[in-house]
Design a protein around this motif. Structure first.
Motif, PDB file in Angstrom:
ATOM      1  N   VAL A 127       0.853  -1.190   0.000  1.00 25.65           N
ATOM      2  CA  VAL A 127       0.000   0.000   0.000  1.00 25.65           C
ATOM      3  C   VAL A 127       0.889   1.241   0.000  1.00 25.65           C
ATOM      4  O   VAL A 127       1.749   1.404   0.875  1.00 25.65           O
ATOM      5  N   THR A 128       0.673   2.121  -0.959  1.00 23.61           N
ATOM      6  CA  THR A 128       1.495   3.325  -1.070  1.00 23.61           C
ATOM      7  C   THR A 128       0.699   4.613  -0.859  1.00 23.61           C
ATOM      8  O   THR A 128       1.292   5.677  -0.676  1.00 23.61           O
ATOM      9  N   ASP A 129      -0.632   4.527  -0.897  1.00 30.64           N
ATOM     10  CA  ASP A 129      -1.481   5.713  -0.740  1.00 30.64           C
ATOM     11  C   ASP A 129      -2.715   5.341   0.077  1.00 30.64           C
ATOM     12  O   ASP A 129      -3.151   4.178   0.070  1.00 30.64           O
ATOM     13  N   TYR A 130      -3.295   6.342   0.736  1.00 28.88           N
ATOM     14  CA  TYR A 130      -4.488   6.136   1.551  1.00 28.88           C
ATOM     15  C   TYR A 130      -5.573   7.094   1.070  1.00 28.88           C
ATOM     16  O   TYR A 130      -5.402   8.314   1.144  1.00 28.88           O
ATOM     17  N   PRO A 131      -6.671   6.561   0.570  1.00 28.31           N
ATOM     18  CA  PRO A 131      -7.678   7.417  -0.068  1.00 28.31           C
ATOM     19  C   PRO A 131      -8.391   8.360   0.885  1.00 28.31           C
ATOM     20  O   PRO A 131      -8.836   9.427   0.485  1.00 28.31           O
ATOM     21  N   ASP A 132      -8.502   7.966   2.173  1.00 33.19           N
ATOM     22  CA  ASP A 132      -9.238   8.799   3.120  1.00 33.19           C
ATOM     23  C   ASP A 132      -8.754   8.529   4.536  1.00 33.19           C
ATOM     24  O   ASP A 132      -7.909   7.661   4.779  1.00 33.19           O
ATOM     25  N   ARG A 133      -9.292   9.277   5.488  1.00 39.55           N
ATOM     26  CA  ARG A 133      -8.888   9.164   6.883  1.00 39.55           C
ATOM     27  C   ARG A 133      -9.180   7.770   7.443  1.00 39.55           C
ATOM     28  O   ARG A 133      -8.387   7.223   8.215  1.00 39.55           O
ATOM     29  N   ALA A 134     -10.294   7.179   7.050  1.00 39.83           N
ATOM     30  CA  ALA A 134     -10.646   5.850   7.558  1.00 39.83           C
ATOM     31  C   ALA A 134      -9.599   4.819   7.165  1.00 39.83           C
ATOM     32  O   ALA A 134      -9.219   3.958   7.969  1.00 39.83           O
ATOM     33  N   ALA A 135      -9.118   4.899   5.927  1.00 34.72           N
ATOM     34  CA  ALA A 135      -8.100   3.957   5.463  1.00 34.72           C
ATOM     35  C   ALA A 135      -6.792   4.164   6.223  1.00 34.72           C
ATOM     36  O   ALA A 135      -6.129   3.191   6.625  1.00 34.72           O
ATOM     37  N   ASP A 137      -6.502   5.440   9.216  1.00 32.51           N
ATOM     38  CA  ASP A 137      -6.734   5.008  10.594  1.00 32.51           C
ATOM     39  C   ASP A 137      -6.609   3.495  10.728  1.00 32.51           C
ATOM     40  O   ASP A 137      -6.126   3.002  11.753  1.00 32.51           O
ATOM     41  N   ARG A 138      -7.050   2.767   9.722  1.00 27.80           N
ATOM     42  CA  ARG A 138      -6.914   1.297   9.771  1.00 27.80           C
ATOM     43  C   ARG A 138      -5.440   0.910   9.809  1.00 27.80           C
ATOM     44  O   ARG A 138      -5.054  -0.011  10.525  1.00 27.80           O
ATOM     45  N   TYR A 139      -4.645   1.604   9.026  1.00 29.60           N
ATOM     46  CA  TYR A 139      -3.205   1.340   9.045  1.00 29.60           C
ATOM     47  C   TYR A 139      -2.615   1.707  10.404  1.00 29.60           C
ATOM     48  O   TYR A 139      -1.855   0.937  11.000  1.00 29.60           O
ATOM     49  N   MET A 140      -2.977   2.877  10.920  1.00 30.96           N
ATOM     50  CA  MET A 140      -2.391   3.352  12.178  1.00 30.96           C
ATOM     51  C   MET A 140      -2.856   2.559  13.389  1.00 30.96           C
ATOM     52  O   MET A 140      -2.205   2.590  14.435  1.00 30.96           O
ATOM     53  N   ARG A 141      -3.963   1.852  13.263  1.00 33.13           N
ATOM     54  CA  ARG A 141      -4.378   0.983  14.364  1.00 33.13           C
ATOM     55  C   ARG A 141      -3.227   0.046  14.733  1.00 33.13           C
ATOM     56  O   ARG A 141      -2.867  -0.095  15.915  1.00 33.13           O
ATOM     57  N   GLY A 142      -2.635  -0.594  13.731  1.00 35.59           N
ATOM     58  CA  GLY A 142      -1.557  -1.543  13.998  1.00 35.59           C
ATOM     59  C   GLY A 142      -0.185  -0.912  14.082  1.00 35.59           C
ATOM     60  O   GLY A 142       0.683  -1.404  14.804  1.00 35.59           O
ATOM     61  N   SER A 143       0.029   0.175  13.351  1.00 32.06           N
ATOM     62  CA  SER A 143       1.370   0.756  13.297  1.00 32.06           C
ATOM     63  C   SER A 143       1.644   1.740  14.418  1.00 32.06           C
ATOM     64  O   SER A 143       2.805   2.046  14.697  1.00 32.06           O
ATOM     65  N   ALA A 144       0.600   2.251  15.069  1.00 33.81           N
ATOM     66  CA  ALA A 144       0.812   3.285  16.082  1.00 33.81           C
ATOM     67  C   ALA A 144      -0.006   3.069  17.349  1.00 33.81           C
ATOM     68  O   ALA A 144       0.525   3.088  18.458  1.00 33.81           O
ATOM     69  N   GLU A 145      -1.303   2.857  17.196  1.00 36.56           N
ATOM     70  CA  GLU A 145      -2.160   2.767  18.378  1.00 36.56           C
ATOM     71  C   GLU A 145      -1.784   1.590  19.267  1.00 36.56           C
ATOM     72  O   GLU A 145      -1.777   1.707  20.496  1.00 36.56           O
ATOM     73  N   ASN A 191       8.175   5.988  -2.214  1.00 33.60           N
ATOM     74  CA  ASN A 191       6.929   5.856  -2.977  1.00 33.60           C
ATOM     75  C   ASN A 191       5.699   5.759  -2.090  1.00 33.60           C
ATOM     76  O   ASN A 191       4.667   5.205  -2.486  1.00 33.60           O
ATOM     77  N   ARG A 192       5.764   6.319  -0.877  1.00 32.05           N
ATOM     78  CA  ARG A 192       4.630   6.250   0.035  1.00 32.05           C
ATOM     79  C   ARG A 192       4.145   7.653   0.396  1.00 32.05           C
ATOM     80  O   ARG A 192       4.943   8.579   0.523  1.00 32.05           O
ATOM     81  N   ILE A 193       2.831   7.772   0.562  1.00 30.99           N
ATOM     82  CA  ILE A 193       2.227   9.004   1.062  1.00 30.99           C
ATOM     83  C   ILE A 193       1.283   8.618   2.194  1.00 30.99           C
ATOM     84  O   ILE A 193       0.302   7.902   1.968  1.00 30.99           O
ATOM     85  N   TYR A 194       1.600   9.076   3.399  1.00 27.42           N
ATOM     86  CA  TYR A 194       0.796   8.745   4.573  1.00 27.42           C
ATOM     87  C   TYR A 194      -0.107   9.916   4.974  1.00 27.42           C
ATOM     88  O   TYR A 194      -0.182  10.266   6.159  1.00 27.42           O
ATOM     89  N   LEU A 195      -0.759  10.511   4.003  1.00 28.30           N
ATOM     90  CA  LEU A 195      -1.713  11.579   4.253  1.00 28.30           C
ATOM     91  C   LEU A 195      -2.969  11.265   3.451  1.00 28.30           C
ATOM     92  O   LEU A 195      -2.864  10.790   2.313  1.00 28.30           O
ATOM     93  N   PRO A 196      -4.165  11.484   4.008  1.00 27.09           N
ATOM     94  CA  PRO A 196      -5.404  11.110   3.312  1.00 27.09           C
ATOM     95  C   PRO A 196      -5.554  11.866   1.987  1.00 27.09           C
ATOM     96  O   PRO A 196      -5.546  13.102   1.955  1.00 27.09           O
ATOM     97  N   ALA A 197      -5.688  11.121   0.900  1.00 23.64           N
ATOM     98  CA  ALA A 197      -5.730  11.724  -0.438  1.00 23.64           C
ATOM     99  C   ALA A 197      -6.901  12.686  -0.595  1.00 23.64           C
ATOM    100  O   ALA A 197      -6.765  13.742  -1.226  1.00 23.64           O
ATOM    101  N   ASP A 198      -8.067  12.338  -0.032  1.00 23.47           N
ATOM    102  CA  ASP A 198      -9.223  13.215  -0.216  1.00 23.47           C
ATOM    103  C   ASP A 198      -9.050  14.543   0.531  1.00 23.47           C
ATOM    104  O   ASP A 198      -9.486  15.599   0.058  1.00 23.47           O
ATOM    105  N   GLU A 199      -8.383  14.502   1.686  1.00 21.87           N
ATOM    106  CA  GLU A 199      -8.156  15.739   2.431  1.00 21.87           C
ATOM    107  C   GLU A 199      -7.114  16.618   1.730  1.00 21.87           C
ATOM    108  O   GLU A 199      -7.204  17.854   1.764  1.00 21.87           O
ATOM    109  N   LEU A 200      -6.139  15.999   1.094  1.00 22.24           N
ATOM    110  CA  LEU A 200      -5.175  16.766   0.300  1.00 22.24           C
ATOM    111  C   LEU A 200      -5.854  17.374  -0.922  1.00 22.24           C
ATOM    112  O   LEU A 200      -5.602  18.536  -1.286  1.00 22.24           O
ATOM    113  N   ALA A 201      -6.717  16.576  -1.550  1.00 29.41           N
ATOM    114  CA  ALA A 201      -7.387  17.032  -2.764  1.00 29.41           C
ATOM    115  C   ALA A 201      -8.243  18.271  -2.511  1.00 29.41           C
ATOM    116  O   ALA A 201      -8.441  19.092  -3.416  1.00 29.41           O
ATOM    117  N   ALA A 202      -8.757  18.416  -1.302  1.00 28.72           N
ATOM    118  CA  ALA A 202      -9.563  19.592  -0.966  1.00 28.72           C
ATOM    119  C   ALA A 202      -8.764  20.883  -1.119  1.00 28.72           C
ATOM    120  O   ALA A 202      -9.338  21.969  -1.261  1.00 28.72           O
TER     121      ALA A 202
END
Length: 306
Positions: A127-135, A137-145, A191-202
């Protein structure tokens, strides 16, 4: 010092003592702010915290080892082998696994927290991109929380663990979001972006624009606005997480408060630079780290003496 820590933790087996020493070395060499904060814990707490860091670092090194001969398949196999050995209890010739396995048993850290962590590490393989905050957050559940949740039994709480858990998880999330903001350029190089794509697109920001900023070492005005919005979201998470410090055992509060202060100040440095994350890496200077840690050290000594 390490002998005192191991004795205080009741770790007598020589093989385990060597394993914990290795984890302490990994933490000291790779996590400066993290290691400094651990000095504020009671000696008996430190080996377990170093073991958790060593395990997380070991998995992360499999993902990001700078060896072009290691393709995704090879890294996936190594990560799976790490997972298999950890859950099978096959730790006899791997110091990091021996130490973290012993820590998990001593403190009753649930296996599902390690499962969630390794699941997020597997995501990093593909996984190299995250389309939204929910996606994200799913990653950060295991990587951070889960890192915060793994720490809770070691830190101790004055209330039921379930009450402190949301704050511990939030603090882990805040720390990682801080890393994501600081390391935008470094992550792009992988090749990774750890910021929600939809929030950037705004703000009119996409991968192409971020790549342009990275190549030119400049922060476009649209990117600056997008990063400022992410900055405020992270600030709000820190505010929530700070309320959980009072739920920790008194002897653990100076350590966590120091980590929160120093890591949140990385956000200050990012903001002070005008979000110039493509041309410089935001850091908190050693003088400031020692200033914050020095006051916390006095408080931690006083609490333990009392």
């Amino acid at each position: 010092m390490i002998r005192t820590e191991l004795d205080a933790a009741g770790i007598a087996d020589q093989r385990l003592r060597a394993a914990y020493r290795r984890c302490r070395q990994i933490a000291a060499e790779n996590g400066r702010t993290y290691f400094l904060a651990t000095r504020l814990l009671a000696p008996d707490q430190r080996p377990a915290v170093h073991a958790l860091y060593g395990f997380a670092r070991h998995a992360d090194d499999i993902l990001d080892e700078l060896n072009p001969a290691l393709d995704v398949g090879t890294r996936a196999e190594r990560l799976q082998a790490l997972s298999d050995r950890f859950f099978a209890g096959d730790h006899h010739d791997e110091p990091v696994l021996a130490a973290v396995g012993d820590t998990a048993r001593r403190y009753g850290i649930p296996a599902d927290l390690f499962e969630d962590f390794l699941a997020s590490m597997r995501m990093d393989l593909t996984v190299t991109d995250y389309p939204d905050r929910a996606a994200l957050d799913r990653y950060m559940r295991g990587s951070a929380e889960v890192i915060g949740l793994q720490m809770l039994p070691i830190l101790g709480t004055v209330s039921p663990t379930d009450e402190a858990a949301p704050y511990a998880a939030a603090l882990g999330r805040a720390f990682q979001l801080t890393n994501f903001l600081r390391d935008v350029a470094e992550d792009l190089a992988r090749n990774r972006i750890y910021l929600p794509a939809d929030e950037l697109a705004a703000f009119g920001v996409d991968r192409e624009l971020l790549t342009w900023c990275h190549l030119h070492r400049r922060t476009d005005a649209r990117v600056r606005a997008a990063l400022a919005a992410q900055h405020e979201i992270t600030r709000e998470i820190y505010r929530f997480a700070a309320d959980g410090i009072a739920l920790l055992a008194p002897r653990s509060r100076p350590c966590v408060a120091t980590a929160l202060t120093l890591y949140s100040e990385i956000l200050d440095r990012i903001e002070d630079s005008g979000f110039s994350v493509f041309s410089q890496r935001a850091t908190v200077g050693m003088t400031r780290r020692l200033q914050v840690a020095g006051g916390a050290l006095l408080r931690s000594w006083w609490v333990r003496a009392a």
